[in-house]
Design a protein around this motif. Sequence first.
Motif, PDB file in Angstrom:
ATOM      1  N   ASN A 100      10.269   0.805   0.162  1.00 26.91           N
ATOM      2  CA  ASN A 100       9.491   2.001   0.502  1.00 26.91           C
ATOM      3  C   ASN A 100       9.721   2.415   1.959  1.00 26.91           C
ATOM      4  O   ASN A 100       9.742   3.609   2.272  1.00 26.91           O
ATOM      5  CB  ASN A 100       8.002   1.758   0.261  1.00 26.91           C
ATOM      6  CG  ASN A 100       7.659   1.659  -1.221  1.00 26.91           C
ATOM      7  OD1 ASN A 100       8.440   2.074  -2.073  1.00 26.91           O
ATOM      8  ND2 ASN A 100       6.502   1.092  -1.524  1.00 26.91           N
ATOM      9  N   LEU A 112      10.761   9.489   0.060  1.00 25.26           N
ATOM     10  CA  LEU A 112       9.475   9.416  -0.653  1.00 25.26           C
ATOM     11  C   LEU A 112       8.533  10.514  -0.175  1.00 25.26           C
ATOM     12  O   LEU A 112       7.777  11.086  -0.953  1.00 25.26           O
ATOM     13  CB  LEU A 112       8.840   8.039  -0.456  1.00 25.26           C
ATOM     14  CG  LEU A 112       9.409   6.947  -1.374  1.00 25.26           C
ATOM     15  CD1 LEU A 112       9.142   5.569  -0.808  1.00 25.26           C
ATOM     16  CD2 LEU A 112       8.830   7.066  -2.783  1.00 25.26           C
ATOM     17  N   HIS A 138       9.145  11.808  -6.423  1.00 23.23           N
ATOM     18  CA  HIS A 138       7.811  11.843  -7.011  1.00 23.23           C
ATOM     19  C   HIS A 138       7.478  10.500  -7.646  1.00 23.23           C
ATOM     20  O   HIS A 138       6.340  10.042  -7.593  1.00 23.23           O
ATOM     21  CB  HIS A 138       7.761  12.953  -8.055  1.00 23.23           C
ATOM     22  CG  HIS A 138       6.457  13.030  -8.771  1.00 23.23           C
ATOM     23  ND1 HIS A 138       5.374  13.697  -8.239  1.00 23.23           N
ATOM     24  CD2 HIS A 138       6.059  12.497  -9.937  1.00 23.23           C
ATOM     25  CE1 HIS A 138       4.358  13.572  -9.086  1.00 23.23           C
ATOM     26  NE2 HIS A 138       4.746  12.849 -10.114  1.00 23.23           N
ATOM     27  N   ALA A 139       8.448   9.874  -8.289  1.00 17.41           N
ATOM     28  CA  ALA A 139       8.232   8.566  -8.914  1.00 17.41           C
ATOM     29  C   ALA A 139       9.436   7.684  -8.633  1.00 17.41           C
ATOM     30  O   ALA A 139      10.577   8.128  -8.712  1.00 17.41           O
ATOM     31  CB  ALA A 139       8.045   8.723 -10.427  1.00 17.41           C
ATOM     32  N   LEU A 140       9.138   6.433  -8.288  1.00 22.12           N
ATOM     33  CA  LEU A 140      10.209   5.501  -7.945  1.00 22.12           C
ATOM     34  C   LEU A 140       9.886   4.155  -8.582  1.00 22.12           C
ATOM     35  O   LEU A 140       8.950   3.472  -8.167  1.00 22.12           O
ATOM     36  CB  LEU A 140      10.301   5.354  -6.423  1.00 22.12           C
ATOM     37  CG  LEU A 140      11.365   4.400  -5.889  1.00 22.12           C
ATOM     38  CD1 LEU A 140      12.760   4.888  -6.238  1.00 22.12           C
ATOM     39  CD2 LEU A 140      11.228   4.257  -4.375  1.00 22.12           C
ATOM     40  N   SER A 141      10.638   3.825  -9.608  1.00 25.20           N
ATOM     41  CA  SER A 141      10.457   2.527 -10.260  1.00 25.20           C
ATOM     42  C   SER A 141      11.446   1.561  -9.630  1.00 25.20           C
ATOM     43  O   SER A 141      12.629   1.854  -9.513  1.00 25.20           O
ATOM     44  CB  SER A 141      10.721   2.685 -11.763  1.00 25.20           C
ATOM     45  OG  SER A 141      10.626   1.424 -12.392  1.00 25.20           O
ATOM     46  N   THR A 184       3.090   5.677  -4.049  1.00 29.69           N
ATOM     47  CA  THR A 184       3.013   6.226  -5.409  1.00 29.69           C
ATOM     48  C   THR A 184       1.776   5.724  -6.160  1.00 29.69           C
ATOM     49  O   THR A 184       1.087   4.819  -5.710  1.00 29.69           O
ATOM     50  CB  THR A 184       4.276   5.819  -6.207  1.00 29.69           C
ATOM     51  OG1 THR A 184       4.452   4.408  -6.099  1.00 29.69           O
ATOM     52  CG2 THR A 184       5.522   6.503  -5.675  1.00 29.69           C
ATOM     53  N   ASP A 189       5.342  -1.344 -11.761  1.00 34.11           N
ATOM     54  CA  ASP A 189       6.398  -2.364 -11.898  1.00 34.11           C
ATOM     55  C   ASP A 189       5.857  -3.750 -11.630  1.00 34.11           C
ATOM     56  O   ASP A 189       6.149  -4.701 -12.360  1.00 34.11           O
ATOM     57  CB  ASP A 189       7.546  -2.094 -10.905  1.00 34.11           C
ATOM     58  CG  ASP A 189       8.343  -0.853 -11.268  1.00 34.11           C
ATOM     59  OD1 ASP A 189       8.665  -0.701 -12.452  1.00 34.11           O
ATOM     60  OD2 ASP A 189       8.650  -0.068 -10.362  1.00 34.11           O
TER      61      ASP A 189
END
Lengths: 103, 106
Positions: A60, A67, A72-75, B70, B85
């Motif tokens: 991050n 970011l 918008h989304a980060l797996s 997030t 996750d």
Amino acid sequence: MKIQRQIETKLKALTPLKLDVINESHMHNVPAGSESHFKVICVADAFEGKARIQRHRLINQILADELAEHIHALSLKLFTPAEWQTAGETVDASPKCRGGTGL
Amino acid sequence: MSDVLERIKSQVESNPVLLYMKGTPQMPMCGFSARTVEVLKGYGKEFAFVNVLADPEIRANLPQFSEWPTFPQLFINGELVGGCDIVMEMNESGELQPMVEAAAAG
């Protein structure tokens, strides 16, 4: 492809043994060609001795600008080389969108 | 500290298991929130939630409070455990259930 490349370039700083940056935006309620939803699979010695939350915080921080502005989304699927082997060198599929994101 | 940060602090401190999510446990509005809430429901223990879509102020300020960009975000005993996750991984490894049960038991 711009953001995807940017993510790849920045994460190479970790000298990963494996790095997959996958644009999953098409699975979500966003315009075609978007670069908003990503999955990162990264195998690196840098994760050795770090708890899960510390590994995520490391990524991050590296991707803080992306970011803040684009992602918008980060797996994140983060492994040490030994863990990656134990995991059978695979990760679970990402979930389906439920419509409430993107806005 | 601003009012909203005080409000977040009070929420995480007064709810031993707290999930910040998009939508509600009954109707999650995001796949990642849906997966996370399913794991928690599977444990059969009570947990609190905040729907950040219904509270834009929290949505805008929680990332600063938790230093986590997030949603969802799971807090146990005032500490950030992680997002989807991490919750999935800790569920699979068997680490999460005892943490949730211990926290819910007070």
